[in-house]
Scaffold this active site. Structure first.
Site, PDB file in Angstrom:
ATOM      1  N   ASP A  66      -4.320  -4.774   1.797  1.00  0.00           N
ATOM      2  CA  ASP A  66      -3.712  -5.933   1.137  1.00  0.00           C
ATOM      3  C   ASP A  66      -2.918  -5.437  -0.066  1.00  0.00           C
ATOM      4  O   ASP A  66      -3.018  -4.278  -0.453  1.00  0.00           O
ATOM      5  CB  ASP A  66      -4.783  -6.942   0.699  1.00  0.00           C
ATOM      6  CG  ASP A  66      -5.917  -6.280  -0.062  1.00  0.00           C
ATOM      7  OD1 ASP A  66      -5.676  -5.278  -0.770  1.00  0.00           O
ATOM      8  OD2 ASP A  66      -7.052  -6.761   0.027  1.00  0.00           O
ATOM      9  N   ASP A  68      -2.206  -6.075  -3.995  1.00  0.00           N
ATOM     10  CA  ASP A  68      -2.634  -6.760  -5.213  1.00  0.00           C
ATOM     11  C   ASP A  68      -1.562  -6.595  -6.276  1.00  0.00           C
ATOM     12  O   ASP A  68      -0.933  -5.542  -6.384  1.00  0.00           O
ATOM     13  CB  ASP A  68      -3.946  -6.158  -5.725  1.00  0.00           C
ATOM     14  CG  ASP A  68      -5.030  -6.202  -4.665  1.00  0.00           C
ATOM     15  OD1 ASP A  68      -5.423  -7.305  -4.270  1.00  0.00           O
ATOM     16  OD2 ASP A  68      -5.458  -5.119  -4.208  1.00  0.00           O
ATOM     17  N   ASP A 147     -11.384   0.609 -12.045  1.00  0.00           N
ATOM     18  CA  ASP A 147     -12.567   1.422 -11.783  1.00  0.00           C
ATOM     19  C   ASP A 147     -12.274   2.924 -11.664  1.00  0.00           C
ATOM     20  O   ASP A 147     -12.829   3.738 -12.399  1.00  0.00           O
ATOM     21  CB  ASP A 147     -13.350   0.907 -10.567  1.00  0.00           C
ATOM     22  CG  ASP A 147     -12.489   0.530  -9.370  1.00  0.00           C
ATOM     23  OD1 ASP A 147     -11.273   0.827  -9.384  1.00  0.00           O
ATOM     24  OD2 ASP A 147     -13.031  -0.041  -8.403  1.00  0.00           O
TER      25      ASP A 147
HETATM   26  P1  ATP Z   1      -8.896  -2.169  -0.710  1.00  0.00           P
HETATM   27  O1  ATP Z   1      -8.118  -3.434  -0.923  1.00  0.00           O
HETATM   28  O2  ATP Z   1      -8.255  -1.169   0.148  1.00  0.00           O
HETATM   29  O3  ATP Z   1     -10.310  -2.425  -0.349  1.00  0.00           O
HETATM   30  P2  ATP Z   1      -8.504  -1.895  -3.533  1.00  0.00           P
HETATM   31  O4  ATP Z   1      -8.583  -0.714  -4.434  1.00  0.00           O
HETATM   32  O5  ATP Z   1      -7.180  -2.586  -3.458  1.00  0.00           O
HETATM   33  O6  ATP Z   1      -9.004  -1.421  -2.125  1.00  0.00           O
HETATM   34  P3  ATP Z   1      -9.503  -4.432  -4.330  1.00  0.00           P
HETATM   35  O7  ATP Z   1     -10.894  -4.948  -4.271  1.00  0.00           O
HETATM   36  O8  ATP Z   1      -8.451  -5.076  -3.536  1.00  0.00           O
HETATM   37  O9  ATP Z   1      -9.607  -2.888  -3.989  1.00  0.00           O
HETATM   38  O10 ATP Z   1      -9.108  -4.437  -5.880  1.00  0.00           O
HETATM   39  C1  ATP Z   1      -7.807  -4.147  -6.348  1.00  0.00           C
HETATM   40  C2  ATP Z   1      -7.877  -3.313  -7.618  1.00  0.00           C
HETATM   41  O11 ATP Z   1      -8.594  -4.015  -8.625  1.00  0.00           O
HETATM   42  C3  ATP Z   1      -8.597  -1.994  -7.474  1.00  0.00           C
HETATM   43  O12 ATP Z   1      -7.791  -0.977  -6.995  1.00  0.00           O
HETATM   44  C4  ATP Z   1      -9.061  -1.731  -8.887  1.00  0.00           C
HETATM   45  O13 ATP Z   1      -8.013  -1.225  -9.668  1.00  0.00           O
HETATM   46  C5  ATP Z   1      -9.381  -3.119  -9.381  1.00  0.00           C
HETATM   47  N1  ATP Z   1     -10.809  -3.443  -9.168  1.00  0.00           N
HETATM   48  C6  ATP Z   1     -11.339  -4.104  -8.111  1.00  0.00           C
HETATM   49  N2  ATP Z   1     -12.656  -4.237  -8.236  1.00  0.00           N
HETATM   50  C7  ATP Z   1     -12.986  -3.657  -9.404  1.00  0.00           C
HETATM   51  C8  ATP Z   1     -14.210  -3.480 -10.117  1.00  0.00           C
HETATM   52  N3  ATP Z   1     -15.360  -3.926  -9.616  1.00  0.00           N
HETATM   53  N4  ATP Z   1     -14.157  -2.849 -11.314  1.00  0.00           N
HETATM   54  C9  ATP Z   1     -12.974  -2.406 -11.801  1.00  0.00           C
HETATM   55  N5  ATP Z   1     -11.821  -2.529 -11.195  1.00  0.00           N
HETATM   56  C10 ATP Z   1     -11.802  -3.152 -10.012  1.00  0.00           C
HETATM   57 MG    MG Z   2      -6.774  -4.348  -2.422  1.00  0.00          MG
END
Ligand code: ATP
Ligand code: MG
Length: 452
Positions: A66, A68, A147
């Site tokens: 996705d 963001d 994170d």
């Molecule tokens: P994917 O969507 O592939 O699972 P992602 O890294 O995009 O991985 P998301 O859950 O979509 O994960 O979150 C987007 C972004 O928000 C992350 O890359 C991170 O920078 C931040 N983020 C998400 N969850 C957390 C958390 N629990 N603590 C700190 N930052 C977070």
């Molecule tokens: Mg994501």
């Protein structure tokens, strides 16, 4: 300095801007909807960045799950710009822009939670867990709140550069998952970050750096305080995203699996080869394969398989202790096991109903005489139940394997052949009845209400 053992200290964050011609992200790799949102925010005078997995995965030449977006517009500002916008989340307020089934998540830059603003818009539990995190800030502050270093990369729609705040580019190149800030503090703020470390390491085939990994086994129990609904979502990302088997193995290495599935713990062995563990491997491997082939996957099937052996054990215990028939004990055990599991992972009702169906059909699949086999074929969950029977056959061999083979042939057979297959069974069961009658005079017994 051996930076590799450490996490990235907040005081060490230093912005590096990588211009368009020096990185591999091109607009044609970004979804049309995400681009629309980025452009509209930018045109209205706000800062707008692609961030997180979208940037990380594109830099790794992978297809992002996705996209963001991060911006300095507040959720209310965002809502004014988009008619198709919905504000969501209490703990973490976000704007969702809806394009049919596609949802683009827009987050306002997070700030520090200390100070006056922090007291009002953030809240923390006694043990350091963040209950609310709605203090807005600048992009620099936002980067500190991310994170992992590889998740703190921002693609700027204004000049197409990538902003790297925490050395994420280098870590991407070296395949390192590294936490930003003090690990224990960051894990206490949000224990799910431990699961995320493992998820990214398994999915991206990276390693978790030493300081990021070290505190995990000791803090894994903190997951027990996470709302079960959030852990359900997280469990799907961990186990149903295509790298479930590797993720499961790594979760076990870090003591993170037991808090999610406490019931399974007593079925685990040193060599990871109990029936329960073999089943876990089978179902996760087949899930991974289905994801790779773009086939549909159903969480109910995975959960039914994962919890099957604990269910069998429990049913036997209940039958032994209570004197209930095995069938009745099995149904009581099914309720017990699901009630216990939903305490840690809130499997929604539509799935628990399906899990029960798959389980119950296992008992019925061995009863095939008369017209039972034909009736079973018409059950809506027959296919799932049969697939699961095959897996049980693979784990246990013997009669179960034979039974699975029978059902396989029965499904493939023409009408007459099917008829013959059932006739053979009917004869066999009649013979048994005759023999039983001869050896023991039949006593009148009230018929218990159960399938036979
Ligand atoms: P994917 O969507 O592939 O699972 P992602 O890294 O995009 O991985 P998301 O859950 O979509 O994960 O979150 C987007 C972004 O928000 C992350 O890359 C991170 O920078 C931040 N983020 C998400 N969850 C957390 C958390 N629990 N603590 C700190 N930052 C977070
Ligand atoms: Mg994501």
């Amino acid at each position: 300095m051996n930076r590799d053992n450490k996490t990235r200290d907040i005081n060490d964050l230093k912005l590096e801007v990588i211009p368009r011609q020096e990185h591999g992200i091109s607009r044609k790799d970004i979804s049309e909807n995400a681009l629309k949102v980025l452009y509209r925010l930018n045109k209205a005078g706000y800062e707008a960045y692609l961030v997180g997995g979208g940037v990380r995965d594109l830099l790794l030449n992978k297809q992002p799950k996705d996209f963001d977006i991060a911006t300095n517009a507040t959720p209310e500002d965002v809502r004014k710009l988009f008619r198709n916008c919905r504000l969501v989340g209490r703990r973490f307020r976000l704007a969702h822009i809806l394009f049919g089934r596609d949802v683009i998540e827009v987050a306002t830059f997070r700030g520090h939670h200390g100070g006056e603003k922090g007291a009002k818009f953030a809240s923390q539990s006694n043990d350091g867990m963040l209950l609310r995190d709605n203090v807005y800030g600048t992009i620099d502050e936002d980067a500190e709140r991310r994170d992992f270093t590889v998740n703190a990369l921002y693609y700027n729609i204004d000049d197409f550069s990538v902003r790297d705040y925490a050395g994420g580019m280098e870590d991407l190149e070296n395949g390192v998952i590294r936490l930003i800030g003090d690990p224990e503090t960051r894990y206490r703020e949000d224990p799910v970050r431990m699961l995320r470390a493992v998820r990214f390491a398994a999915k991206l085939d990276m390693r978790i750096n030493e300081a990021t990994a070290a505190p995990i086994p000791g803090l894994a129990h903190l997951l027990r305080d996470i709302p079960a609904a959030r852990l359900f979502e997280e469990s799907l990302k961990l186990l149903q995203s295509g790298d479930g088997l590797a993720t499961y193995q790594m979760l076990r290495d870090y003591n993170l699996f037991a808090p999610l599935f406490p019931i399974l713990e007593e079925h685990f062995t040193e060599d990871r080869n109990s029936k329960c563990e073999q089943m876990l491997e089978l179902v996760l491997r087949s899930t991974d394969e289905r994801v790779a082939n773009d086939q549909r996957i159903n969480p109910a099937f995975m959960y039914a398989a994962m919890l099957w052996y604990p269910l069998e054990t429990r049913a036997e215990e209940i039958a032994f202790e209570s004197g209930l028939s095995y069938y009745d004990a099995f149904m009581v055990a099914a309720n017990d096991i699901l009630d216990e599991q939903v305490k840690s992972i809130a499997i929604p009702r539509r799935f628990t109903a399906m899990i029960r169906d798959i389980w119950q059909l296992q008992l019925r699949l061995s009863r095939r005489s008369g017209n039972r086999a034909y009736k079973l074929l018409e059950q809506p969950k027959f296919r799932a139940a049969f697939d699961f029977l095959e897996m049980r056959g693979q784990v246990e061999g013997g009669q179960l394997k034979e039974l699975a083979k029978w059902w396989d042939s029965f499904q493939k057979a023409e009408r007459d052949a099917r008829h013959n297959m059932v006739q053979v069974l009917n004869k066999a069961s009649n013979n048994k009845k005759v023999r039983r009658r001869k050896s023991k005079p039949r006593r009148k017994k009230p018929q218990p209400k159960q399938e036979s």
